[in-house]
Design an enzyme around this catalytic site. Sequence first.
Site, mmCIF file in Angstrom:
data_model
loop_
_atom_site.group_PDB
_atom_site.id
_atom_site.type_symbol
_atom_site.label_atom_id
_atom_site.label_comp_id
_atom_site.label_asym_id
_atom_site.label_seq_id
_atom_site.Cartn_x
_atom_site.Cartn_y
_atom_site.Cartn_z
ATOM 1 N N ASP A 88 -10.405 14.993 -2.046
ATOM 2 C CA ASP A 88 -9.750 13.764 -2.511
ATOM 3 C C ASP A 88 -9.875 13.589 -4.014
ATOM 4 O O ASP A 88 -8.943 13.136 -4.679
ATOM 5 C CB ASP A 88 -10.310 12.534 -1.776
ATOM 6 C CG ASP A 88 -11.824 12.386 -1.906
ATOM 7 O OD1 ASP A 88 -12.494 13.326 -2.384
ATOM 8 O OD2 ASP A 88 -12.336 11.318 -1.509
ATOM 9 N N HIS B 27 0.873 -1.177 0.000
ATOM 10 C CA HIS B 27 0.000 0.000 0.000
ATOM 11 C C HIS B 27 0.906 1.221 0.000
ATOM 12 O O HIS B 27 1.914 1.259 0.694
ATOM 13 C CB HIS B 27 -0.895 -0.012 1.239
ATOM 14 C CG HIS B 27 -1.946 1.041 1.240
ATOM 15 N ND1 HIS B 27 -1.667 2.370 1.478
ATOM 16 C CD2 HIS B 27 -3.291 0.966 1.026
ATOM 17 C CE1 HIS B 27 -2.786 3.079 1.420
ATOM 18 N NE2 HIS B 27 -3.781 2.244 1.151
ATOM 19 N N ASP C 20 -6.780 9.419 -5.661
ATOM 20 C CA ASP C 20 -7.022 10.229 -4.463
ATOM 21 C C ASP C 20 -5.852 11.201 -4.341
ATOM 22 O O ASP C 20 -4.687 10.801 -4.473
ATOM 23 C CB ASP C 20 -7.100 9.324 -3.231
ATOM 24 C CG ASP C 20 -7.543 10.049 -1.963
ATOM 25 O OD1 ASP C 20 -7.045 11.170 -1.711
ATOM 26 O OD2 ASP C 20 -8.358 9.490 -1.208
ATOM 27 N N LYS D 234 -7.936 0.616 -7.413
ATOM 28 C CA LYS D 234 -8.583 1.597 -6.543
ATOM 29 C C LYS D 234 -8.716 2.939 -7.273
ATOM 30 O O LYS D 234 -8.046 3.197 -8.276
ATOM 31 C CB LYS D 234 -7.796 1.766 -5.247
ATOM 32 C CG LYS D 234 -7.744 0.514 -4.386
ATOM 33 C CD LYS D 234 -9.139 0.109 -3.902
ATOM 34 C CE LYS D 234 -9.077 -1.110 -3.007
ATOM 35 N NZ LYS D 234 -10.420 -1.492 -2.512
ATOM 36 N N ASP E 9 -11.057 19.238 2.462
ATOM 37 C CA ASP E 9 -10.674 19.101 3.867
ATOM 38 C C ASP E 9 -9.193 19.430 3.995
ATOM 39 O O ASP E 9 -8.452 19.468 3.001
ATOM 40 C CB ASP E 9 -10.979 17.698 4.394
ATOM 41 C CG ASP E 9 -10.231 16.616 3.637
ATOM 42 O OD1 ASP E 9 -9.015 16.478 3.849
ATOM 43 O OD2 ASP E 9 -10.852 15.914 2.812
ATOM 44 N N HIS F 231 -6.424 16.617 2.779
ATOM 45 C CA HIS F 231 -6.111 16.569 1.349
ATOM 46 C C HIS F 231 -5.521 17.892 0.855
ATOM 47 O O HIS F 231 -4.765 17.910 -0.126
ATOM 48 C CB HIS F 231 -7.352 16.192 0.548
ATOM 49 C CG HIS F 231 -7.770 14.759 0.743
ATOM 50 N ND1 HIS F 231 -8.679 14.378 1.698
ATOM 51 C CD2 HIS F 231 -7.345 13.619 0.117
ATOM 52 C CE1 HIS F 231 -8.826 13.055 1.651
ATOM 53 N NE2 HIS F 231 -8.030 12.572 0.719
ATOM 54 N N CYS G 198 -4.429 12.459 -1.863
ATOM 55 C CA CYS G 198 -3.425 12.186 -0.827
ATOM 56 C C CYS G 198 -2.286 11.337 -1.361
ATOM 57 O O CYS G 198 -1.150 11.428 -0.872
ATOM 58 C CB CYS G 198 -4.050 11.561 0.408
ATOM 59 S SG CYS G 198 -4.659 9.887 0.207
ATOM 60 N N TYR G 199 -2.571 10.515 -2.397
ATOM 61 C CA TYR G 199 -1.490 9.693 -2.966
ATOM 62 C C TYR G 199 -0.533 10.513 -3.827
ATOM 63 O O TYR G 199 0.536 10.029 -4.206
ATOM 64 C CB TYR G 199 -2.077 8.514 -3.740
ATOM 65 C CG TYR G 199 -2.805 7.575 -2.816
ATOM 66 C CD1 TYR G 199 -2.114 6.869 -1.840
ATOM 67 C CD2 TYR G 199 -4.192 7.443 -2.874
ATOM 68 C CE1 TYR G 199 -2.777 6.051 -0.951
ATOM 69 C CE2 TYR G 199 -4.863 6.623 -1.986
ATOM 70 C CZ TYR G 199 -4.143 5.932 -1.028
ATOM 71 O OH TYR G 199 -4.800 5.126 -0.147
ATOM 72 N N ARG H 226 -3.247 1.476 -4.353
ATOM 73 C CA ARG H 226 -2.977 0.078 -4.692
ATOM 74 C C ARG H 226 -3.799 -0.258 -5.921
ATOM 75 O O ARG H 226 -4.716 0.490 -6.283
ATOM 76 C CB ARG H 226 -3.287 -0.837 -3.514
ATOM 77 C CG ARG H 226 -4.623 -0.638 -2.869
ATOM 78 C CD ARG H 226 -4.715 -1.311 -1.512
ATOM 79 N NE ARG H 226 -5.909 -0.879 -0.810
ATOM 80 C CZ ARG H 226 -6.823 -1.715 -0.304
ATOM 81 N NH1 ARG H 226 -6.655 -3.018 -0.407
ATOM 82 N NH2 ARG H 226 -7.875 -1.245 0.326
#
Length: 317
Positions: free
Chosen positions: A265, A175, A223, A220, A272, A275, A225-226, A217
């Site tokens: 996201d 992950h 997002d 999915k 938020d 993110h 955050c990645y 991963r």
Amino acid sequence: MDLKRNLHVDFIANLDKRRDHLEYWVSEHLRLNGVYWGLTALDLLGKPDALIREDVIKFITGCQNSDGGFGGFTGHDSHLLYTLSAVQVLATVDALDELNNDSVVEFVRKLQLPDGSFMGDKWGEVDVRFSYVAISCMSLLGRLDAIDVEKAVDFVDRCKNFDGGYGNQPGAESHCAMVFCAVGALTITQNMHLVDSEKLAWWLSERQLKSGGLNGRPEKLPDVCYSWWVLSALSMLGKTHWIDRDALIQFILECQDTETGGIADRPGDMADVFHTLFGIAGLSLLGYPDLNAVDPRYCMSRKVIQQLGIADAVRPL
């Protein structure tokens, strides 16, 4: 679309004024983390003074418990995650002298287990995230000598998988958030020779989707955050050029709330502070104009890390 800097500054600065919103109270346990996310984003935007320094210091120090660790809010139980955020915040506002360093070090030291892993708190959960947090925290305080680094590194290495990635424990699925934690810990402790750089960089670069965004991963959704978890690891590997930079920048910018500020996201979702930080930090790693440089090991501005006397990481050949 460009980065809505002023909107993001206002969005972060006004978060503590939303006390009539239910979300403010149900997220109380994340308040200390939220200060770290917001302050770091502001620092990268060049506006750290948008939060009042004295108020920040008072809140953070008020979250420290008698065991030396920090809770997510005043009176909450201590946890490694909150303790690292507290150290990061105080370092950013140049107030580490407000800490009782010895008590923090002792709190972290006692959470290391005989196999080198770390519990997050006294209740015993073990996770490679906590290994990173402990190593990062001790590094920022200049006290890596207080923990068994060799055993800690061995545990992180045992979390490595056949695909080059890392899971939260040995044998767990790879992950990207765990990859950041593992690679960050190994970079800080100067053990990057343990990473299969080519295989891991390939697996990370495969996380980019047609939208330009990154997922954590296979199979999915993307997002924001990645943009941090993947890109920071690629940066520590010296391989950020293995992804489509322009496509990722466009994805992050499309996730902005152009009315109230903040980053979500995915496009169209609610913004938020979590993110918002990782979107801005990702843009910083991508060399987006007029952002302060972020250190991929610590998710703090490189300026702050240099002021702490921590040398820049040596990238693998």
